[in-house]
Design a protein around this motif. Structure first.
Motif, PDB file in Angstrom:
ATOM      1  N   LEU A 181       0.837  -1.204   0.000  1.00 25.41           N
ATOM      2  CA  LEU A 181       0.000   0.000   0.000  1.00 25.41           C
ATOM      3  C   LEU A 181       0.870   1.252   0.000  1.00 25.41           C
ATOM      4  O   LEU A 181       0.674   2.183  -0.775  1.00 25.41           O
ATOM      5  CB  LEU A 181      -0.905   0.004   1.235  1.00 25.41           C
ATOM      6  CG  LEU A 181      -1.864   1.188   1.350  1.00 25.41           C
ATOM      7  CD1 LEU A 181      -3.076   0.976   0.465  1.00 25.41           C
ATOM      8  CD2 LEU A 181      -2.287   1.423   2.781  1.00 25.41           C
ATOM      9  N   ARG A 182       1.867   1.223   0.862  1.00 26.32           N
ATOM     10  CA  ARG A 182       2.752   2.391   0.973  1.00 26.32           C
ATOM     11  C   ARG A 182       3.586   2.563  -0.291  1.00 26.32           C
ATOM     12  O   ARG A 182       3.822   3.676  -0.750  1.00 26.32           O
ATOM     13  CB  ARG A 182       3.663   2.232   2.189  1.00 26.32           C
ATOM     14  CG  ARG A 182       2.879   2.305   3.484  1.00 26.32           C
ATOM     15  CD  ARG A 182       3.755   2.040   4.683  1.00 26.32           C
ATOM     16  NE  ARG A 182       3.000   2.262   5.917  1.00 26.32           N
ATOM     17  CZ  ARG A 182       3.540   2.211   7.122  1.00 26.32           C
ATOM     18  NH1 ARG A 182       4.821   1.944   7.266  1.00 26.32           N
ATOM     19  NH2 ARG A 182       2.800   2.442   8.183  1.00 26.32           N
ATOM     20  N   VAL A 198       5.324   8.491   7.209  1.00 28.58           N
ATOM     21  CA  VAL A 198       6.108   7.361   6.714  1.00 28.58           C
ATOM     22  C   VAL A 198       7.271   7.910   5.885  1.00 28.58           C
ATOM     23  O   VAL A 198       7.104   8.885   5.169  1.00 28.58           O
ATOM     24  CB  VAL A 198       5.234   6.430   5.841  1.00 28.58           C
ATOM     25  CG1 VAL A 198       6.042   5.254   5.339  1.00 28.58           C
ATOM     26  CG2 VAL A 198       4.017   5.969   6.622  1.00 28.58           C
TER      27      VAL A 198
ATOM     28  N   GLN B  88       5.271  12.167  11.886  1.00 31.17           N
ATOM     29  CA  GLN B  88       4.975  11.054  12.769  1.00 31.17           C
ATOM     30  C   GLN B  88       4.863  11.539  14.220  1.00 31.17           C
ATOM     31  O   GLN B  88       3.947  11.156  14.952  1.00 31.17           O
ATOM     32  CB  GLN B  88       6.101  10.009  12.651  1.00 31.17           C
ATOM     33  CG  GLN B  88       5.841   8.741  13.430  1.00 31.17           C
ATOM     34  CD  GLN B  88       5.014   7.754  12.625  1.00 31.17           C
ATOM     35  OE1 GLN B  88       5.438   7.284  11.584  1.00 31.17           O
ATOM     36  NE2 GLN B  88       3.837   7.456  13.101  1.00 31.17           N
ATOM     37  N   GLU B 112      -8.332   3.157   1.813  1.00 33.02           N
ATOM     38  CA  GLU B 112      -6.880   3.000   1.678  1.00 33.02           C
ATOM     39  C   GLU B 112      -6.164   4.287   2.063  1.00 33.02           C
ATOM     40  O   GLU B 112      -5.120   4.265   2.712  1.00 33.02           O
ATOM     41  CB  GLU B 112      -6.523   2.599   0.242  1.00 33.02           C
ATOM     42  CG  GLU B 112      -6.878   1.166  -0.083  1.00 33.02           C
ATOM     43  CD  GLU B 112      -6.671   0.809  -1.549  1.00 33.02           C
ATOM     44  OE1 GLU B 112      -6.270  -0.326  -1.818  1.00 33.02           O
ATOM     45  OE2 GLU B 112      -6.931   1.661  -2.417  1.00 33.02           O
ATOM     46  N   ILE B 115      -6.149   4.631   5.963  1.00 30.95           N
ATOM     47  CA  ILE B 115      -5.241   3.798   6.766  1.00 30.95           C
ATOM     48  C   ILE B 115      -3.781   4.037   6.424  1.00 30.95           C
ATOM     49  O   ILE B 115      -2.906   3.674   7.210  1.00 30.95           O
ATOM     50  CB  ILE B 115      -5.542   2.286   6.640  1.00 30.95           C
ATOM     51  CG1 ILE B 115      -5.337   1.810   5.208  1.00 30.95           C
ATOM     52  CG2 ILE B 115      -6.924   1.961   7.142  1.00 30.95           C
ATOM     53  CD1 ILE B 115      -5.294   0.298   5.106  1.00 30.95           C
ATOM     54  N   LEU B 116      -3.490   4.656   5.279  1.00 31.52           N
ATOM     55  CA  LEU B 116      -2.097   4.826   4.867  1.00 31.52           C
ATOM     56  C   LEU B 116      -1.260   5.458   5.989  1.00 31.52           C
ATOM     57  O   LEU B 116      -1.535   6.561   6.422  1.00 31.52           O
ATOM     58  CB  LEU B 116      -2.026   5.705   3.613  1.00 31.52           C
ATOM     59  CG  LEU B 116      -0.630   5.977   3.060  1.00 31.52           C
ATOM     60  CD1 LEU B 116       0.019   4.702   2.562  1.00 31.52           C
ATOM     61  CD2 LEU B 116      -0.667   7.008   1.951  1.00 31.52           C
ATOM     62  N   GLY B 117      -0.250   4.729   6.428  1.00 30.44           N
ATOM     63  CA  GLY B 117       0.619   5.231   7.490  1.00 30.44           C
ATOM     64  C   GLY B 117       0.087   4.942   8.879  1.00 30.44           C
ATOM     65  O   GLY B 117       0.788   5.137   9.862  1.00 30.44           O
ATOM     66  N   ALA B 118      -1.180   4.481   8.983  1.00 32.57           N
ATOM     67  CA  ALA B 118      -1.753   4.177  10.299  1.00 32.57           C
ATOM     68  C   ALA B 118      -2.331   2.765  10.288  1.00 32.57           C
ATOM     69  O   ALA B 118      -3.324   2.489  10.943  1.00 32.57           O
ATOM     70  CB  ALA B 118      -2.828   5.195  10.659  1.00 32.57           C
ATOM     71  N   GLU B 119      -1.700   1.884   9.505  1.00 32.08           N
ATOM     72  CA  GLU B 119      -2.172   0.512   9.423  1.00 32.08           C
ATOM     73  C   GLU B 119      -1.835  -0.189  10.740  1.00 32.08           C
ATOM     74  O   GLU B 119      -0.811   0.097  11.349  1.00 32.08           O
ATOM     75  CB  GLU B 119      -1.485  -0.232   8.269  1.00 32.08           C
ATOM     76  CG  GLU B 119      -1.490   0.496   6.926  1.00 32.08           C
ATOM     77  CD  GLU B 119      -0.279   1.400   6.741  1.00 32.08           C
ATOM     78  OE1 GLU B 119       0.359   1.730   7.759  1.00 32.08           O
ATOM     79  OE2 GLU B 119       0.017   1.778   5.599  1.00 32.08           O
ATOM     80  N   LYS B 167      -8.991  11.220   7.875  1.00 28.00           N
ATOM     81  CA  LYS B 167      -7.632  10.717   8.105  1.00 28.00           C
ATOM     82  C   LYS B 167      -7.123  11.180   9.469  1.00 28.00           C
ATOM     83  O   LYS B 167      -6.575  10.406  10.241  1.00 28.00           O
ATOM     84  CB  LYS B 167      -6.682  11.252   7.022  1.00 28.00           C
ATOM     85  CG  LYS B 167      -6.482  10.316   5.859  1.00 28.00           C
ATOM     86  CD  LYS B 167      -5.739  11.006   4.724  1.00 28.00           C
ATOM     87  CE  LYS B 167      -4.259  11.237   4.979  1.00 28.00           C
ATOM     88  NZ  LYS B 167      -3.611  11.892   3.824  1.00 28.00           N
ATOM     89  N   ARG B 171      -6.609   8.952  13.144  1.00 30.70           N
ATOM     90  CA  ARG B 171      -5.360   8.926  13.914  1.00 30.70           C
ATOM     91  C   ARG B 171      -5.556   9.499  15.310  1.00 30.70           C
ATOM     92  O   ARG B 171      -4.596   9.827  15.988  1.00 30.70           O
ATOM     93  CB  ARG B 171      -4.285   9.699  13.161  1.00 30.70           C
ATOM     94  CG  ARG B 171      -3.796   8.962  11.941  1.00 30.70           C
ATOM     95  CD  ARG B 171      -3.142   9.893  10.931  1.00 30.70           C
ATOM     96  NE  ARG B 171      -2.501   9.145   9.854  1.00 30.70           N
ATOM     97  CZ  ARG B 171      -3.158   8.567   8.840  1.00 30.70           C
ATOM     98  NH1 ARG B 171      -4.471   8.664   8.781  1.00 30.70           N
ATOM     99  NH2 ARG B 171      -2.508   7.904   7.912  1.00 30.70           N
TER     100      ARG B 171
END
Lengths: 321, 526
Positions: A181-182, A198, B88, B112, B115-119, B167, B171
């Motif tokens: 995904l990333r 990220v 972050q 998608e 959740i990107l970066g917070a999976e 988003k 978080r």
């Protein structure tokens, strides 16, 4: 055409498609992360040489494979350094890697072995031999399915299976994992990845190194599995054909498989049907051999529909300002 | 709920503040974007930050969100000193940000993107399932309805913005920063956004709203901080201040929010548009039989919500898009509307154009100001050197005159265009187009992304051009601007003209209805 001929043709298509597929998937990882990779060709060539040379010295195709991967990863890191850390032009870095690989393999090959840039002939454990899958012998007699299993599916070397298994693996990584995904996100909008907390740099290096690994396997396949040694410039544009296949496949793993098989088939046809005649006209061998390259041009000229590359592709990531 | 609030300092006075910036400074090369900024944002408040373009608002918030690193100063979150080296860290401290340019991956679905970066975990399936449930809850709580499976690139701008807010909420942010959130929204979408912000406030979230629209500040904020040229000027309680006071603090002097202009003295008809229609490559009708006329010495305002054919109208008139049918007469003579025409032909007869999108069409951002000052007019006799070369000194002289006349800052014609602020970039375009005294000036969104001081200047220049007997077609999505400048107003809806009004004889309500395709006048006539 009867079944054995078709099977033979398909069998050699599979062999010829395997290195394309590995290189194509390498390009897929890299470009999906936003790093254009013209240097697939160079990485494959360097890997082919180091694999053959290592195998010749150590007597083991496995050490050859590791050596090839190491060489390819090294060049991938050079590409990463130039295009990710130093934010250089990705196309130029790729071209440089191709030239570097072409020149260095010939030079080092000559100084090590003195065979005009070739490595010594490899045989036995220095090469990846054919594997016979279970039931290949017993099923041989079964009509149609039997020959397909024992002649087409069975009897390839290990790296061919690796290449084909890499397709579902790539699909799974790309669409079913956090990393995937990333990776896809960073090729489309690196700023979104950055603001999500990220690291863009780490992701892109990851992708580039995976491309290195896959190109390394492709190179080792060329010199220690498909052939029995390294010959100067033996990749013969396969890296570029893989790029064409990648565009044809619109940067997706399953279509990449079919694109590579198509190129493999054309190459196989070119090898098998040499000297065929249409009426009184003898089709020149060169014309048949040019088929994959003709298709490459057709694809790149955009005759197969518009292919939209990952949006951030080719551009180094710099925070605004 | 988050770790940071659990760590709140024992001092009860400090814990009422969600954010405290102490002496924050940041420079980009020689440009000091933030100078010794002190800011205190109360918990559970909506805190506005206003300032002109380039006042340093966005930079300050980017520091707070860890996108840039401050050269000096300290950030306290809930009373605790918190270093924020990257996004972050900001997310961990409970800070979320909705950027002016959305940070979304367009081919991805809403889920998608969220959740990107917070999976939670290396595999996507459980993360997506959890996000789906959480999104459903957030939707109900905050009126944030978005289809979780929609592809973000296919959503409207308003919905994309909701994805950005989702988003941040996903978080678990307690402090939400919004950078110019209404710049891209329709009035209805903006109202919806404000309702969402209201709900967030009720839930105890702290909101920092960056804007340069005073109306929004007055409508929704509790406190407002004014920034000017990288410095924090003052923080006020919104209920105890007025738009005039804020505007004065923003520019450091009194500004006219109304344009001073005398009555129009229209002369002969210069431009006449007859049944103009445009159908795009996909077969969609963009302009539907549009007819109007503009006379010398008048300003015709073209109002409408963005995307209702105004852009296509400008493109056809300016000569870089062909019309499908209809005709345009300039001083009685038809203009070429086929695909063989170009902007050069229009300039030759005396039609100048200030494009809506100055970055893409009005300027080459990488060029120096002097180079942009002649683009499109570079074939003029007076700018030629010899042997097919350009006379650089002549162009520079011209550029310097433009810089002086239009008060372009910094007054350097060798500076790269990208390094000017939005307002000054627009002045470079205006200087170029007005300098030639065109008979007709087409002007799109003259003050988009332009600060108040420059808006006033640009408005006065447009009126002055009118008073010199020129015809002006003004396309703007800012109704205030249309009303302040125009002598006559046409409203566009869905590619057609939904109504025409004399500027003095209409009001916002009526224009607003016309913009929605409803003609209140027709109802009365029937």
């Amino acid at each position: 055409m009867d079944l054995p001929v078709v099977l033979q043709l398909l069998d050699s298509s599979v062999r010829l498609a395997a290195p394309l597929l590995l290189a194509c998937l390498a390009g897929l990882y890299s470009e999906r992360a936003g790093i254009f990779d013209i240097g697939l060709e160079g990485k494959m060539l360097a890997a082919a040489f180091v694999a053959a040379a290592t195998s010749a010295y150590t007597g083991s195709a496995w050490f050859g494979l590791l050596g090839g991967m190491a060489a390819s990863i090294l060049l991938a890191l050079v590409h990463g350094l130039a295009s990710i850390t130093l934010r250089g032009n990705q196309l130029i870095s790729g071209v440089a890697i191709n030239f570097l690989a072409s020149g260095m393999t010939a030079l080092i090959g000559q100084s090590l072995f003195g065979l005009g840039g070739q490595t010594p002939q490899l045989d036995g454990p220095q090469r990846f031999g054919a594997l016979t899958l279970p039931l290949a012998e017993t099923l041989h007699g079964v009509p149609v399915l039997g020959p397909i299993w024992s002649d087409l599916v069975s009897g390839h070397n290990l790296l061919v299976y690796v290449a084909f298994l890499a397709v579902p693996a790539t699909w799974w990584v790309l669409y079913r994992t956090r990393f995937g995904l990333r990776l896809r996100a960073v090729g489309e909008n690196p700023a979104a990845v950055d603001t999500a907390g990220v690291s863009v740099v780490r992701l892109r290096y990851g992708a580039v190194v995976i491309a290195g690994v896959l190109c390394g396997i492709a190179g080792a396949y060329l010199s220690t599995a498909m052939s029995a040694g390294f010959i100067r410039d033996m990749t013969a544009g396969k890296g570029f054909i893989a790029l064409a296949a990648l565009i044809f496949a619109k940067w997706r793993p399953w279509p990449a498989l079919f694109a590579c098989l198509l190129f493999g088939l054309l190459e196989a046809v070119g090898i098998r049907y040499q000297g065929i005649r249409i009426g009184d006209f003898a089709v020149p061998v060169q014309l048949m051999q040019a088929l994959p390259y003709v298709l490459t041009v057709v694809i790149l000229a955009g005759f197969v529909g518009r292919a939209i590359p990952p949006r951030a592709g080719g551009r180094p990531y710099v925070k605004e300002r | 709920m988050t770790a940071s609030s659990a760590l709140s300092a024992p001092d009860p006075g400090a814990s009422t503040l969600a954010i405290e910036l102490v002496g924050v400074s940041k420079s980009f090369g020689p440009v000091q974007a933030n100078k010794d900024i002190h800011l205190a944002v109360r918990k559970g408040a909506i805190h506005g930050i206003v300032g002109e373009n380039g006042a340093g608002k966005s930079t300050l918030m980017s520091i707070l969100y860890g996108f840039y690193h401050a050269d000096a100063g300290e950030i306290r979150v809930n009373g605790v000193t918190t270093p924020i080296p990257d996004s972050q860290a900001a997310i961990r401290a409970g800070i979320g940000m909705v950027h002016q340019h959305f940070m979304l991956v367009e081919p991805f679905t809403v889920l998608e993107n969220v959740i990107l970066g917070a999976e939670n975990g290396a595999l996507l399936r459980p993360s997506l399932a959890r996000a789906r449930a959480e999104l459903k809850r957030l939707e109900q709580e905050y009126e944030l309805d978005v289809d979780p499976d929609a592809v973000v690139g296919e959503l409207s701008v308003g919905h994309q913005q909701r994805v950005e807010i989702l988003k941040a909420l996903y978080r678990e942010c307690d402090i939400l920063i919004l950078d110019e959130p209404t710049g891209v929204l329709t009035p209805a979408e903006a109202d919806h956004l404000f309702r969402i912000l209201g709900h967030l406030k009720e839930q105890g979230k702290t909101i920092i709203l960056i804007t340069h629209k005073l109306r929004e500040i007055m409508a929704i904020t509790d406190q407002v901080s004014v920034m000017r040229r990288g410095e924090m000027v003052r923080t006020l309680t919104t209920s105890e201040t007025s738009p005039a006071e804020i505007a004065e603090l923003m520019v450091g002097r009194r500004v006219l929010l109304r344009v001073e202009k005398g009555p129009a003295r229209p002369g002969e008809t210069l431009l006449e548009v007859r049944n103009l229609s445009v159908t795009d490559a996909k077969g969609v009708a963009r302009l539907k039989s549009v007819s109007f006329a503009v006379r010398a010495g008048e300003i015709l305002g073209v109002a409408g919500v963005a995307g209702n054919g105004q852009s296509e109208l400008l493109e056809v008139l300016a000569g870089y898009a062909p019309a499908t049918s209809g005709e345009v007469l300039f001083k009685g003579r038809p203009l070429d509307l086929s695909r063989h025409t170009n902007a050069d032909d229009r300039r030759d007869v005396g039609i100048a154009h200030v494009p809506e999108d100055r970055h893409r069409r009005g300027l080459v951002m990488a060029f120096a100001a002097w180079e942009n000052s002649c683009l499109g007019y570079h074939r003029e006799e007076r700018l030629q050197g010899g042997f097919g070369t350009l006379d650089r000194d002549a162009i520079r002289d011209l550029a310097r005159k433009g810089i002086e006349r239009f008060d372009i800052r910094p007054p350097s014609c060798d500076l790269k265009t990208a390094n000017f602020s939005g307002g000054n970039q627009q002045k470079i375009v205006l200087a170029r187009e007005i300098e030639r005294e065109p008979e007709v000036l087409l002007i799109g969104q003259p003050t988009r992304g332009v600060d108040i001081g420059a808006i006033e200047f640009i408005h006065n220049e447009i009126v002055a051009l009118r008073d010199r007997g020129k015809a002006i077609v003004l396309v703007s999505v800012e109704l205030d601007e249309i009303q302040a400048l125009s002598d006559r107003i046409i409203v566009m809806f869905d590619g057609a003209i939904s109504g025409e009004r004399a500027a003095g004889q209409t009001d916002e309500r009526e224009l607003g209805l016309l913009m929605a395709g409803i003609d209140p006048g027709k109802g009365r006539a029937a």
